[in-house]
Design a protein around this motif. Structure first.
Motif: not given
Length: 133
Positions: A26-28, A76-80, A116-117
């Motif tokens: 879903l994130a992808g 990436w950390f901030v949004f997903a 996270l990363m």
């Protein structure tokens, strides 16, 4: 040894791997819809495959990852990333409530840094020698 990894992966798939992989997919999809974030979507799909069938594989840092991966990981950390890390944390709680699920809960917690990363990491089989990674 391969039979044990297979059994662990099947148990993982049933208890938490399927819906965690769906969260990464879903994130992808969301990242691919926003054209600028397609590299994040590709990374999310790659990690979804790892989350779906993790035993027998691990992640290592890519030697060619540079500043772009670092900046990308912050975005990436901030949004997903924190959403996926929270999903790993929430999924691990019911796993810890049973004796059989406890090792899978621990494995779920070990995947939080990857969630996270994810950029600048590569998925490799664990049966490869350390020098080949």
């Amino acid at each position: 040894m391969k039979a044990i990894k297979f059994i662990l992966n099947v148990i993982w798939l049933l208890f938490c791997g399927l819906w965690m992989a769906l969260a990464y997919v879903l994130a992808g999809i969301i990242c691919c819809v926003l054209v600028v974030t397609i590299p994040f979507g590709i990374a999310s799909f790659r990690i979804a495959g790892f989350i779906l069938w993790p035993f027998g594989r691990t992640t290592v840092e890519r030697p060619d990852a540079g500043a772009a991966s670092c900046i990308g990981n912050v975005i990436w950390f901030v949004f997903a990333g924190w959403w996926l890390a929270l999903a790993h944390l929430v999924t691990s709680i019911p796993l810890f409530l049973s004796i059989i699920g406890a090792p899978f809960g621990w494995a779920n917690l070990k995947m939080i840094p990857i969630s996270l990363m994810p950029l600048g990491r590569e998925i490799v089989p664990t049966d490869r020698e350390w020098g080949a990674r």
